[in-house]
Design a protein around this motif. Structure first.
Motif, mmCIF file in Angstrom:
data_model
loop_
_atom_site.group_PDB
_atom_site.id
_atom_site.type_symbol
_atom_site.label_atom_id
_atom_site.label_comp_id
_atom_site.label_asym_id
_atom_site.label_seq_id
_atom_site.Cartn_x
_atom_site.Cartn_y
_atom_site.Cartn_z
ATOM 1 N N ARG A 47 -1.219 5.767 -0.812
ATOM 2 C CA ARG A 47 -0.693 6.891 -1.593
ATOM 3 C C ARG A 47 0.724 7.233 -1.171
ATOM 4 N N ARG A 48 0.974 7.160 0.135
ATOM 5 C CA ARG A 48 2.324 7.447 0.649
ATOM 6 C C ARG A 48 3.323 6.433 0.103
ATOM 7 N N GLU A 49 2.954 5.151 0.097
ATOM 8 C CA GLU A 49 3.840 4.115 -0.443
ATOM 9 C C GLU A 49 4.092 4.318 -1.932
ATOM 10 N N ALA A 50 3.049 4.673 -2.665
ATOM 11 C CA ALA A 50 3.209 4.918 -4.104
ATOM 12 C C ALA A 50 4.144 6.096 -4.340
ATOM 13 N N LEU A 51 3.959 7.154 -3.585
ATOM 14 C CA LEU A 51 4.811 8.332 -3.721
ATOM 15 C C LEU A 51 6.254 8.006 -3.356
ATOM 16 N N ALA A 52 6.442 7.205 -2.311
ATOM 17 C CA ALA A 52 7.800 6.811 -1.924
ATOM 18 C C ALA A 52 8.478 6.042 -3.052
ATOM 19 N N LEU A 104 -10.846 4.098 9.020
ATOM 20 C CA LEU A 104 -9.921 3.028 8.655
ATOM 21 C C LEU A 104 -9.623 3.041 7.157
ATOM 22 N N VAL A 105 -10.651 3.153 6.351
ATOM 23 C CA VAL A 105 -10.462 3.185 4.897
ATOM 24 C C VAL A 105 -9.636 4.406 4.502
ATOM 25 N N HIS A 106 -9.917 5.546 5.119
ATOM 26 C CA HIS A 106 -9.162 6.765 4.812
ATOM 27 C C HIS A 106 -7.683 6.586 5.138
ATOM 28 N N ARG A 107 -7.383 6.038 6.312
ATOM 29 C CA ARG A 107 -5.980 5.826 6.697
ATOM 30 C C ARG A 107 -5.280 4.876 5.732
ATOM 31 N N ARG A 108 -5.984 3.838 5.310
ATOM 32 C CA ARG A 108 -5.378 2.889 4.368
ATOM 33 C C ARG A 108 -5.119 3.543 3.014
ATOM 34 N N LEU A 109 -6.027 4.398 2.568
ATOM 35 C CA LEU A 109 -5.811 5.119 1.317
ATOM 36 C C LEU A 109 -4.607 6.044 1.424
#
Length: 71
Positions: A37-42, A28-33
């Protein structure tokens, strides 16, 4: 780390969980990270596109980029 005591307490709490729950929590923590990161990159990509369309960017080859970095 800003609050080592809190981190240590959380780590101890996680270690008290059964292994299966620890694995579930890790996933769960990995998926949230990954999502964060995906949102930041977007956001970075959106900003870069906006800058490019506003004329703040330029096109070129890798050699052009390296030349600009050296200047």
């Amino acid at each position: 780390m800003a609050n080592t005591g809190t981190f240590e307490r959380v780590l101890e709490e996680v270690e008290s969980l059964p292994l299966e729950q620890q694995e579930d929590l890790l996933g769960l923590v990995h998926r949230r990270l990954v999502d964060s990161r995906r949102e930041a990159l977007a956001g970075i990509i959106k900003e870069a596109r906006t800058d490019y369309h506003a004329g703040k960017g330029k096109r070129g080859s890798v050699d052009d980029l390296l030349k600009d970095l050296r200047e």
